[in-house]
Design a protein around this motif. Structure first.
Motif, PDB file in Angstrom:
ATOM      1  N   GLU A   1       0.830  -1.206   0.000  1.00 26.41           N
ATOM      2  CA  GLU A   1       0.000   0.000   0.000  1.00 26.41           C
ATOM      3  C   GLU A   1       0.861   1.251   0.000  1.00 26.41           C
ATOM      4  O   GLU A   1       0.562   2.238  -0.697  1.00 26.41           O
ATOM      5  N   ALA A   2       1.964   1.223   0.783  1.00 29.59           N
ATOM      6  CA  ALA A   2       2.836   2.393   0.873  1.00 29.59           C
ATOM      7  C   ALA A   2       3.469   2.713  -0.479  1.00 29.59           C
ATOM      8  O   ALA A   2       3.550   3.888  -0.881  1.00 29.59           O
ATOM      9  N   PHE A   3       3.920   1.679  -1.199  1.00 32.42           N
ATOM     10  CA  PHE A   3       4.539   1.911  -2.505  1.00 32.42           C
ATOM     11  C   PHE A   3       3.510   2.465  -3.484  1.00 32.42           C
ATOM     12  O   PHE A   3       3.775   3.434  -4.204  1.00 32.42           O
ATOM     13  N   GLN A   4       2.330   1.873  -3.513  1.00 29.85           N
ATOM     14  CA  GLN A   4       1.309   2.306  -4.453  1.00 29.85           C
ATOM     15  C   GLN A   4       0.864   3.739  -4.172  1.00 29.85           C
ATOM     16  O   GLN A   4       0.620   4.526  -5.099  1.00 29.85           O
ATOM     17  N   ARG A   5       0.783   4.089  -2.894  1.00 29.85           N
ATOM     18  CA  ARG A   5       0.385   5.457  -2.535  1.00 29.85           C
ATOM     19  C   ARG A   5       1.451   6.451  -2.990  1.00 29.85           C
ATOM     20  O   ARG A   5       1.132   7.499  -3.563  1.00 29.85           O
ATOM     21  N   ALA A   6       2.725   6.113  -2.750  1.00 32.08           N
ATOM     22  CA  ALA A   6       3.809   6.995  -3.171  1.00 32.08           C
ATOM     23  C   ALA A   6       3.868   7.132  -4.682  1.00 32.08           C
ATOM     24  O   ALA A   6       4.149   8.214  -5.218  1.00 32.08           O
ATOM     25  N   ALA A   7       3.588   6.039  -5.399  1.00 32.26           N
ATOM     26  CA  ALA A   7       3.703   6.030  -6.853  1.00 32.26           C
ATOM     27  C   ALA A   7       2.681   6.932  -7.527  1.00 32.26           C
ATOM     28  O   ALA A   7       2.870   7.332  -8.685  1.00 32.26           O
ATOM     29  N   LEU A   8       1.610   7.262  -6.837  1.00 32.64           N
ATOM     30  CA  LEU A   8       0.554   8.096  -7.417  1.00 32.64           C
ATOM     31  C   LEU A   8       0.783   9.577  -7.161  1.00 32.64           C
ATOM     32  O   LEU A   8      -0.039  10.404  -7.571  1.00 32.64           O
ATOM     33  N   ASN A   9       1.901   9.931  -6.490  1.00 31.32           N
ATOM     34  CA  ASN A   9       2.111  11.313  -6.086  1.00 31.32           C
ATOM     35  C   ASN A   9       3.451  11.813  -6.615  1.00 31.32           C
ATOM     36  O   ASN A   9       4.446  11.086  -6.563  1.00 31.32           O
ATOM     37  N   THR A  10       3.489  13.034  -7.109  1.00 31.38           N
ATOM     38  CA  THR A  10       4.741  13.615  -7.609  1.00 31.38           C
ATOM     39  C   THR A  10       5.084  14.919  -6.910  1.00 31.38           C
ATOM     40  O   THR A  10       5.896  15.698  -7.408  1.00 31.38           O
ATOM     41  N   ALA A  11       4.488  15.168  -5.739  1.00 29.17           N
ATOM     42  CA  ALA A  11       4.665  16.418  -4.984  1.00 29.17           C
ATOM     43  C   ALA A  11       4.067  17.591  -5.769  1.00 29.17           C
ATOM     44  O   ALA A  11       3.530  17.430  -6.864  1.00 29.17           O
ATOM     45  N   ARG A  12       4.129  18.762  -5.191  1.00 30.26           N
ATOM     46  CA  ARG A  12       3.581  19.957  -5.827  1.00 30.26           C
ATOM     47  C   ARG A  12       4.737  20.814  -6.338  1.00 30.26           C
ATOM     48  O   ARG A  12       5.622  21.211  -5.574  1.00 30.26           O
ATOM     49  N   TRP A  13       4.735  21.099  -7.631  1.00 26.77           N
ATOM     50  CA  TRP A  13       5.743  21.945  -8.266  1.00 26.77           C
ATOM     51  C   TRP A  13       5.006  22.996  -9.085  1.00 26.77           C
ATOM     52  O   TRP A  13       4.203  22.667  -9.948  1.00 26.77           O
ATOM     53  N   SER A  14       5.284  24.253  -8.811  1.00 26.60           N
ATOM     54  CA  SER A  14       4.620  25.311  -9.557  1.00 26.60           C
ATOM     55  C   SER A  14       5.607  26.441  -9.817  1.00 26.60           C
ATOM     56  O   SER A  14       6.596  26.602  -9.095  1.00 26.60           O
ATOM     57  N   ARG A  15       5.329  27.185 -10.855  1.00 30.44           N
ATOM     58  CA  ARG A  15       6.205  28.301 -11.220  1.00 30.44           C
ATOM     59  C   ARG A  15       5.402  29.577 -11.270  1.00 30.44           C
ATOM     60  O   ARG A  15       4.323  29.627 -11.866  1.00 30.44           O
ATOM     61  N   GLU A  16       5.932  30.618 -10.631  1.00 29.88           N
ATOM     62  CA  GLU A  16       5.361  31.957 -10.711  1.00 29.88           C
ATOM     63  C   GLU A  16       6.506  32.920 -10.986  1.00 29.88           C
ATOM     64  O   GLU A  16       7.390  33.088 -10.149  1.00 29.88           O
ATOM     65  N   GLY A  17       6.497  33.526 -12.149  1.00 33.18           N
ATOM     66  CA  GLY A  17       7.625  34.352 -12.549  1.00 33.18           C
ATOM     67  C   GLY A  17       8.867  33.494 -12.701  1.00 33.18           C
ATOM     68  O   GLY A  17       8.860  32.476 -13.397  1.00 33.18           O
TER      69      GLY A  17
END
Length: 297
Positions: free
Chosen positions: A64-80
């Motif tokens: 479950e831990a691997f599958q949960r991690a595999a679905l997430n790529t963190a939050r990355w955003s650009r402003e300017g």
């Protein structure tokens, strides 16, 4: 080691002779050429468990831990000109990587970073396309962390560091200090500094670090078994010679075969673990990045 100032953009040549430096290339193309998050030239990947070194036990991909991690790529955003990274959702304990589309062999890489406290981040070089395995330059802006040293992500799990850090707070202001070994979450053992070819002292690092704003991180990586050198705001912090590195779980030939002579650059958002939890990445913590530039040698 005495601190070495870096005048302008040309770093000291660790090979002992001056080498020509090409014009640097921005790693971010204009926002108009980017996707909805403004991150052209990069791709996001999940921070999933990997074998600790080539040939080590594989993670349980059905867990479950691997599958949960595999679905997430963190939050990355650009402003300017600023990229902001954080766990997604904030406080979830799930991490990810932002990985350069291009791969590089010998290069000098620069980027400005401004991390909250605590935020466990880093920069991987010679990394695999998913960013999960490579030589990590530590930017562990948290208790018992190190900045400017090295970790072997999936290539030996070695820690090549000479000091650990803590912080004093005054309201929203955080000032880094040398950690008291009696309070550490991650003990400094004698084998860790012994892995480094050169190192600054904790006092030299603290004198270079800006506790309340941007810091320029500079990395030089060269060679089949790369020699990797780090600077913070022009002060040389550490040098790792992976061709002579001796560690129980590091096999230079196996690592060279795994990574090859060209690899990607990856920025990290760390996940939580049972040992550190929110001490590794605060619930609302973010890391800010700007001006990534690379010079191929």
């Amino acid at each position: 080691m005495s601190p070495i100032r870096w005048p302008g953009r040309k770093m000291p040549d660790t090979r002992g002779e001056s080498a020509p430096v090409a014009l640097p290339t921005p790693l971010l193309r204009p926002a108009a050429a980017a996707g909805p998050d403004g991150l052209a030239g990069w791709h996001r990947t999940a921070r999933v468990p990997v074998p600790r070194w080539p040939g080590a036990e594989e993670p349980d991909r059905d867990s479950e831990a691997f599958q949960r991690a595999a679905l997430n790529t963190a939050r990355w955003s650009r402003e300017g000109d600023v990229i902001t990274s954080s766990q997604e959702p904030p406080g979830s304990g799930l991490g990810g990587y932002l990985v350069s589309d291009a791969a590089y062999d010998d290069f000098e890489f620069e980027i400005d970073v401004w991390p909250d406290w605590p935020a466990d981040t880093g920069i991987l070089v010679r990394a695999t396309p998913d960013g999960t395995r490579g030589f990590q330059i530590l930017l562990d802006h948290r208790k018992s962390g190190n900045i400017g040293g090295f970790f072997g992500n999936g290539i030996g799990s070695f820690h090549a560091i000479a000091f650990t850090l803590d912080a004093e707070r005054d309201g929203d202001t955080v000032r880094l200090i040398a950690e008291d070994p009696a309070t550490t979450l991650e003990p400094m053992t004698a084998d860790k500094p012994a892995l480094l070819a050169e190192t600054a002292t904790v006092s030299e690092f603290l004198a270079a670090w800006n506790p309340s704003g941007w810091n320029r991180v500079s990395i030089r990586c060269e060679g089949t078994y790369p020699v990797i050198t780090t600077w913070i705001n022009g002060v040389r912090i550490a040098r790792l010679d992976t061709g002579t590195l001796e560690h129980p779980h590091y096999d230079r030939e196996a690592v060279a075969k795994l990574l090859g002579e060209r690899g990607h650059i990856a920025l990290e958002v760390h996940d939580h673990d049972a040992r550190m939890g929110v001490d590794r990445w605060g619930a609302d913590a973010v890391v800010r990045w700007r001006n990534p530039r690379i010079t191929e040698l």
